[in-house]
Design an enzyme around this catalytic site. Structure first.
Site, short mmCIF file in Angstrom:
data_model
loop_
_atom_site.label_atom_id
_atom_site.label_comp_id
_atom_site.label_asym_id
_atom_site.label_seq_id
_atom_site.Cartn_x
_atom_site.Cartn_y
_atom_site.Cartn_z
N GLN A 148 7.34 4.37 4.00
CA GLN A 148 5.63 3.60 4.31
C GLN A 148 5.29 2.48 4.73
O GLN A 148 4.66 1.97 5.49
CB GLN A 148 5.15 3.86 2.61
CG GLN A 148 3.49 3.47 2.28
CD GLN A 148 3.36 5.35 2.51
OE1 GLN A 148 3.79 6.17 1.93
NE2 GLN A 148 1.85 4.80 2.77
N LYS A 200 5.34 1.83 -2.56
CA LYS A 200 5.03 3.69 -3.49
C LYS A 200 5.59 3.35 -5.15
O LYS A 200 6.29 2.42 -5.43
CB LYS A 200 6.56 4.39 -2.95
CG LYS A 200 6.65 5.70 -3.58
CD LYS A 200 5.33 6.31 -2.59
CE LYS A 200 4.60 7.95 -2.35
NZ LYS A 200 3.84 7.84 -1.02
N ASN A 238 -3.54 20.46 0.68
CA ASN A 238 -4.84 20.12 1.39
C ASN A 238 -4.56 19.64 2.56
O ASN A 238 -5.47 20.65 3.40
CB ASN A 238 -4.16 18.66 0.98
CG ASN A 238 -5.59 16.86 1.75
OD1 ASN A 238 -4.66 16.87 2.33
ND2 ASN A 238 -6.39 17.08 1.21
N LYS A 295 0.43 -1.17 0.07
CA LYS A 295 0.24 -0.35 0.15
C LYS A 295 0.89 1.11 0.37
O LYS A 295 2.06 1.35 0.37
CB LYS A 295 -0.90 -0.01 1.01
CG LYS A 295 -2.26 1.45 1.67
CD LYS A 295 -3.57 0.65 1.19
CE LYS A 295 -3.78 2.72 0.47
NZ LYS A 295 -3.76 3.05 -0.59
N THR A 344 -5.25 13.88 6.30
CA THR A 344 -3.76 13.62 7.08
C THR A 344 -3.95 15.38 8.13
O THR A 344 -3.44 15.22 8.77
CB THR A 344 -3.14 14.02 6.06
OG1 THR A 344 -3.49 13.40 5.05
CG2 THR A 344 -1.44 13.85 6.25
N SER A 399 -7.06 5.91 3.85
CA SER A 399 -7.21 4.71 2.66
C SER A 399 -7.68 3.49 3.63
O SER A 399 -8.10 2.92 2.35
CB SER A 399 -5.70 5.06 2.34
OG SER A 399 -5.76 6.08 1.62
N GLY A 431 -2.80 8.18 -4.25
CA GLY A 431 -2.13 9.06 -5.18
C GLY A 431 -1.53 9.78 -4.29
O GLY A 431 -1.18 8.79 -3.27
N ASP A 432 -0.67 10.83 -4.10
CA ASP A 432 0.36 11.31 -4.16
C ASP A 432 1.03 12.36 -4.73
O ASP A 432 -0.44 12.95 -5.71
CB ASP A 432 1.73 10.27 -4.07
CG ASP A 432 2.50 11.06 -3.23
OD1 ASP A 432 2.79 11.35 -2.39
OD2 ASP A 432 4.07 11.71 -4.02
P1 NDP Z 1 -0.58 19.93 -1.89
O1 NDP Z 1 0.55 19.87 -3.76
O2 NDP Z 1 -1.63 20.17 -2.07
O3 NDP Z 1 0.15 21.02 -1.48
C1 NDP Z 1 1.38 22.04 -0.96
C2 NDP Z 1 1.39 22.59 -0.49
O4 NDP Z 1 3.04 23.49 0.02
C3 NDP Z 1 1.48 24.69 -1.24
O5 NDP Z 1 0.86 25.01 -0.66
C4 NDP Z 1 2.48 24.24 -1.98
O6 NDP Z 1 2.60 25.82 -2.77
C5 NDP Z 1 3.69 24.97 -0.44
N1 NDP Z 1 4.93 24.28 -0.98
C6 NDP Z 1 4.93 23.21 -2.28
N2 NDP Z 1 6.86 23.62 -2.13
C7 NDP Z 1 6.91 24.49 -1.51
C8 NDP Z 1 8.36 25.17 -1.35
N3 NDP Z 1 9.58 24.89 -1.11
N4 NDP Z 1 8.00 25.92 0.07
C9 NDP Z 1 7.26 26.52 0.67
N5 NDP Z 1 5.35 26.02 0.21
C10 NDP Z 1 6.36 25.38 -0.35
O7 NDP Z 1 0.34 18.41 -1.50
P2 NDP Z 1 -0.48 18.04 -0.05
O8 NDP Z 1 -0.66 19.12 1.21
O9 NDP Z 1 -1.36 16.94 0.21
O10 NDP Z 1 0.90 17.64 0.75
C11 NDP Z 1 1.47 18.58 1.27
C12 NDP Z 1 3.16 17.54 2.33
O11 NDP Z 1 2.74 16.71 2.64
C13 NDP Z 1 4.05 16.40 1.12
O12 NDP Z 1 5.20 16.47 1.83
C14 NDP Z 1 2.93 15.58 0.66
O13 NDP Z 1 4.26 14.42 0.33
C15 NDP Z 1 2.38 15.28 2.57
N6 NDP Z 1 1.44 14.55 2.46
C16 NDP Z 1 0.29 14.66 2.40
C17 NDP Z 1 -0.24 13.37 2.49
C18 NDP Z 1 -1.69 13.99 1.73
O14 NDP Z 1 -2.82 13.12 2.32
N7 NDP Z 1 -1.99 14.70 0.90
C19 NDP Z 1 -0.04 12.18 3.00
C20 NDP Z 1 1.22 12.27 3.95
C21 NDP Z 1 1.89 13.38 3.88
P3 NDP Z 1 2.52 25.74 -4.25
O15 NDP Z 1 0.84 26.70 -4.18
O16 NDP Z 1 2.80 27.70 -4.42
O17 NDP Z 1 3.22 25.14 -4.53
#
Ligand code: NDP
Length: 449
Positions: free
Chosen positions: A113, A128, A244, A92, A212, A381, A167-168
């Site tokens: 993971q 992954k 998210n 997964k 999350t 999930s 997704g990721d």
């Molecule tokens: P999103 O793509 O929805 O959001 C990412 C956010 O981070 C955006 O606001 C983005 O801004 C910002 N961002 C990206 N790069 C940078 C940077 N260098 N500096 C500052 N801000 C930045 O992703 P998620 O919220 O889903 O995921 C965020 C993190 O959480 C990731 O590391 C992901 O792997 C982890 N994660 C997510 C899960 C999920 O269920 N969604 C589960 C477990 C982990 P911009 O719009 O400008 O790119």
């Protein structure tokens, strides 16, 4: 520093075998450094070769993904699935579509993971996958054709009892829909449990979107209660990112009585000392995919500052980095400590560099590592898989109640593991030991496979 000779030998072998896989080496080293106490206590792990088996994926699949763009041009991308461990359940883990995807990154994420999934207490192994395809700037039709080609090959390697992708980065609801449609077509079967993160009309689960961010706050609340007899109530909170994870962490932190005063994106950050108005953030980010700077134009008294790193200069009681990897270095960690922060919990994967974690731990600040703190997404999930198996959908309240129970259990599991092995309060070590122990014991009982 790894102390055990056995673990040193395993790590050296990992590096020798794949000398270019730097991200994978980093992830393995971080975990092996935590395992010294358990290896000393359980010599059978060494005698039965458990750790060298654990660091080698069960299977790595690599395939070509041909697709045609809107102008008739032909493109070939590379697809992968790293099926790392099925010791405690079907593989997964998410699929990432991003130009930086390579085997080192997917092995690092798949390895993490395994431990994250083990900590949820649910029967899911670790995997992954993904592709070096970049969905940004592609039309819907191009994304659909790519997903169909990708799934045509992947479909023979997955299944609800075999491997369940999700997704990721670069793979959201749209991509999961196309992937599921193609799986259904080529397999000729409606096996909803083969993918998670699906739309609600075809087997998705309520609360998966929020999971999350909500889970991060549930774990943080439990950590504050157990280790400081405290809570979110009345606390100032800074959250990086505005995607998210950040949006739903903001929602839950506020519901628990915290005041979230800052959010960011990759360009800059907003500061609203009165507390972020989440309906406005949702309108900007979820409504029309706008930039976070718009908030300052719409909310009097708030400010926008260029450059995302400055967000960590804002004093807070609780810091929740939810943007991206390696965003907090040692210097920023020292600023966070100096400003009087009491707790840091990782919402993103690996947002704190190793030297930042050391700063927090030396200063006695509570620190919750990503593999525990952001496990709410994959846990939900797994709840989606359960509902698919039952052909039944739980209410929002029911899924949320289960998510909260899982996050509270994860906290106690990692706290107790750290205590049992003489490192009370070191939740990073506790998470590695607790996650590893369950998988290692399952491997021991199943024999060498
Ligand atoms: P999103 O793509 O929805 O959001 C990412 C956010 O981070 C955006 O606001 C983005 O801004 C910002 N961002 C990206 N790069 C940078 C940077 N260098 N500096 C500052 N801000 C930045 O992703 P998620 O919220 O889903 O995921 C965020 C993190 O959480 C990731 O590391 C992901 O792997 C982890 N994660 C997510 C899960 C999920 O269920 N969604 C589960 C477990 C982990 P911009 O719009 O400008 O790119």
């Amino acid at each position: 520093m790894i102390k055990s000779e056995y673990l040193q030998k395993v790590y050296a072998q990992v590096v020798t075998r794949d000398p270019d896989q730097k991200e994978f080496h980093q992830a393995v080293l971080e975990v092996l450094e935590s395992l010294d106490p358990i290896i000393e206590q359980r010599p059978e792990y060494e005698n039965k070769g458990i750790v060298e088996t654990f660091v080698e994926p069960e299977r790595v699949i690599s395939f070509r993904v041909p697709w045609v763009d809107d102008r008739g041009g032909i493109h070939i991308n590379r697809g992968y699935r790293v099926q790392f461990s099925s010791a405690i359940g079907p593989y997964k883990g998410g699929l990432r579509f991003h130009p930086t995807v390579n085997l080192s990154i997917l092995k690092f994420l798949g390895f993490e993971q395994i431990l994250k999934n083990s900590l949820t207490g649910l029967p899911i192994g670790g995997a992954k996958g993904g592709s070096d395809f970049d969905p940004k700037g592609k039309s819907d039709g191009e994304v659909m054709r790519f997903c169909q080609s990708f799934m045509t090959e992947l479909s023979r390697h997955i299944g609800q009892f075999v491997d369940v992708p999700a997704g990721d980065i670069g793979v959201g609801g749209r991509e999961i829909g196309y992937l599921f449609g193609q799986y259904r077509r080529v397999q000729g079967t409606y096996a909803a449990g083969v993918l998670t993160g699906k739309g609600l009309s075809f087997g998705g689960s309520l609360v998966r979107t929020e999971a999350t961010g909500y889970g991060l706050c549930y774990l943080t609340q439990e950590m504050l209660g157990k280790m400081r007899s405290d809570s979110f109530e009345g606390k100032t909170v800074v959250i990086s990112g505005s995607g998210n994870v950040a949006i739903f962490a903001t929602e839950k932190a506020a519901q628990l009585g915290g005041r979230v005063v800052a959010l960011s994106d990759s360009n800059g950050f907003i500061h609203d000392p009165e507390g972020i108005k989440l309906d406005i953030v949702k309108d900007i980010k979820l409504g029309h995919r706008g930039r976070i700077r718009e908030y300052a134009d719409r909310v009097p008294g708030s400010t926008y500052t260029e450059g995302f790193r400055g967000i960590w200069n804002i004093p807070c009681d609780i810091a929740l980095p939810c943007a991206t990897q390696n965003e907090i270095d040692g210097e920023m960690a020292r600023t966070i400590v100096k400003n009087g922060c009491m707790a840091v919990a990782e919402g993103a994967n690996m947002p704190c560099r190793p030297e930042a974690i050391q700063e927090f731990q030396h200063a006695g600040i509570l620190f919750a590592p990503a593999k525990a703190a952001n496990a709410g997404g994959v846990a939900t999930s797994a709840l989606e898989m359960s509902q698919n198996s039952m052909r039944y959908a739980w209410s929002f309240e029911e899924v949320d109640r289960r998510l909260k129970g899982i996050m509270v259990n994860i906290f106690h599991n990692i706290y107790d593991a750290a205590e049992e092995f003489g490192h009370t309060g070191d939740l990073a070590m506790g998470a590695n030991i607790a996650g590893f122990k369950k998988v290692a014991d399952a491997m021991l009982t199943q024999g060498l496979i």
